[in-house]
Design a protein around this motif. Sequence first.
Motif, PDB file in Angstrom:
ATOM      1  N   MET A 275     -17.302  -0.736  -9.736  1.00 22.93           N
ATOM      2  CA  MET A 275     -16.459  -1.647  -8.987  1.00 22.93           C
ATOM      3  C   MET A 275     -15.047  -1.596  -9.585  1.00 22.93           C
ATOM      4  SD  MET A 275     -16.870  -5.746  -8.502  1.00 22.93           S
ATOM      5  CE  MET A 275     -17.353  -5.865  -6.810  1.00 22.93           C
ATOM      6  N   PRO A 276     -14.024  -1.460  -8.739  1.00 24.76           N
ATOM      7  CA  PRO A 276     -12.658  -1.393  -9.265  1.00 24.76           C
ATOM      8  C   PRO A 276     -12.214  -2.729  -9.855  1.00 24.76           C
ATOM      9  CG  PRO A 276     -12.645  -1.403  -6.862  1.00 24.76           C
ATOM     10  CD  PRO A 276     -14.076  -1.344  -7.290  1.00 24.76           C
ATOM     11  N   GLU A 277     -11.323  -2.623 -10.826  1.00 26.22           N
ATOM     12  CA  GLU A 277     -10.787  -3.833 -11.440  1.00 26.22           C
ATOM     13  C   GLU A 277      -9.815  -4.509 -10.484  1.00 26.22           C
ATOM     14  OE1 GLU A 277      -9.290  -3.509 -15.397  1.00 26.22           O
ATOM     15  OE2 GLU A 277     -10.730  -1.949 -15.895  1.00 26.22           O
ATOM     16  N   LEU A 278      -9.704  -5.821 -10.619  1.00 24.92           N
ATOM     17  CA  LEU A 278      -8.764  -6.577  -9.804  1.00 24.92           C
ATOM     18  C   LEU A 278      -7.361  -6.502 -10.384  1.00 24.92           C
ATOM     19  CD1 LEU A 278     -10.623  -9.946  -9.089  1.00 24.92           C
ATOM     20  CD2 LEU A 278     -10.109  -8.147  -7.457  1.00 24.92           C
ATOM     21  N   ILE A 279      -6.385  -6.524  -9.497  1.00 28.44           N
ATOM     22  CA  ILE A 279      -5.001  -6.728  -9.903  1.00 28.44           C
ATOM     23  C   ILE A 279      -4.791  -8.235  -9.843  1.00 28.44           C
ATOM     24  CG2 ILE A 279      -2.589  -6.316  -9.317  1.00 28.44           C
ATOM     25  CD1 ILE A 279      -3.604  -3.711  -7.928  1.00 28.44           C
ATOM     26  N   VAL A 280      -4.370  -8.823 -10.960  1.00 24.30           N
ATOM     27  CA  VAL A 280      -4.287 -10.283 -11.070  1.00 24.30           C
ATOM     28  C   VAL A 280      -2.822 -10.720 -11.149  1.00 24.30           C
ATOM     29  CG1 VAL A 280      -5.001 -12.297 -12.416  1.00 24.30           C
ATOM     30  CG2 VAL A 280      -6.504 -10.298 -12.286  1.00 24.30           C
ATOM     31  N   HIS A 281      -2.435 -11.609 -10.235  1.00 22.58           N
ATOM     32  CA  HIS A 281      -1.073 -12.152 -10.202  1.00 22.58           C
ATOM     33  C   HIS A 281      -1.063 -13.638 -10.549  1.00 22.58           C
ATOM     34  CE1 HIS A 281       0.365  -8.446  -8.411  1.00 22.58           C
ATOM     35  NE2 HIS A 281      -0.614  -8.516  -7.541  1.00 22.58           N
ATOM     36  N   LEU A 282      -2.116 -14.103 -11.197  1.00 25.26           N
ATOM     37  CA  LEU A 282      -2.262 -15.524 -11.486  1.00 25.26           C
ATOM     38  C   LEU A 282      -1.139 -16.053 -12.376  1.00 25.26           C
ATOM     39  CD1 LEU A 282      -3.843 -18.161 -11.329  1.00 25.26           C
ATOM     40  CD2 LEU A 282      -5.324 -17.300 -13.153  1.00 25.26           C
TER      41      LEU A 282
ATOM     42  N   ALA B  73      -5.864  -8.808  -5.999  1.00 29.77           N
ATOM     43  CA  ALA B  73      -5.854  -7.685  -5.074  1.00 29.77           C
ATOM     44  C   ALA B  73      -6.664  -6.543  -5.667  1.00 29.77           C
ATOM     45  CB  ALA B  73      -4.429  -7.227  -4.809  1.00 29.77           C
ATOM     46  N   LEU B  74      -7.148  -5.691  -4.800  1.00 33.09           N
ATOM     47  CA  LEU B  74      -7.805  -4.468  -5.238  1.00 33.09           C
ATOM     48  C   LEU B  74      -6.753  -3.379  -5.331  1.00 33.09           C
ATOM     49  CD1 LEU B  74     -11.009  -4.543  -3.023  1.00 33.09           C
ATOM     50  CD2 LEU B  74     -10.864  -4.985  -5.472  1.00 33.09           C
ATOM     51  N   PRO B  75      -6.906  -2.460  -6.275  1.00 35.77           N
ATOM     52  CA  PRO B  75      -5.946  -1.344  -6.342  1.00 35.77           C
ATOM     53  C   PRO B  75      -6.059  -0.481  -5.096  1.00 35.77           C
ATOM     54  CG  PRO B  75      -7.693  -1.094  -7.985  1.00 35.77           C
ATOM     55  CD  PRO B  75      -7.923  -2.393  -7.298  1.00 35.77           C
ATOM     56  N   GLU B  76      -4.970   0.198  -4.783  1.00 33.54           N
ATOM     57  CA  GLU B  76      -4.981   1.121  -3.663  1.00 33.54           C
ATOM     58  C   GLU B  76      -5.974   2.245  -3.947  1.00 33.54           C
ATOM     59  OE1 GLU B  76      -3.321   0.988  -0.699  1.00 33.54           O
ATOM     60  OE2 GLU B  76      -2.681  -1.017  -1.338  1.00 33.54           O
ATOM     61  N   PRO B  77      -6.761   2.650  -2.935  1.00 33.19           N
ATOM     62  CA  PRO B  77      -7.697   3.756  -3.161  1.00 33.19           C
ATOM     63  C   PRO B  77      -6.944   5.048  -3.456  1.00 33.19           C
ATOM     64  CG  PRO B  77      -7.785   3.012  -0.871  1.00 33.19           C
ATOM     65  CD  PRO B  77      -6.814   2.139  -1.586  1.00 33.19           C
TER      66      PRO B  77
END
Length: 70
Positions: free
Chosen positions: A1-8, A64-68
């Motif tokens: 599973m891809p890691e999340l991009i976090v903007h928190l 967000a999910l990283p771009e494929p």
Amino acid sequence: MPELIVHLKEHRTRCGLTQAELARQVGVSRKTVNTVENGVFTPSTPLALRLAQVLGVSVEDLFALPEPES
């Protein structure tokens, strides 16, 4: 599973909140907020929704999910 991009962190600081203040408002520990911000812990759906609600943004603004890769 891809890691999340976090903007928190960006949204939290824009709102002028400390980790402890945000944690209190969503009902978790400061350490939980810290681990989410640093990508160590992926929040549950209810926690992601509470974070977004308190910060006045959508869940998609926070995570967000990283771009494929092509």
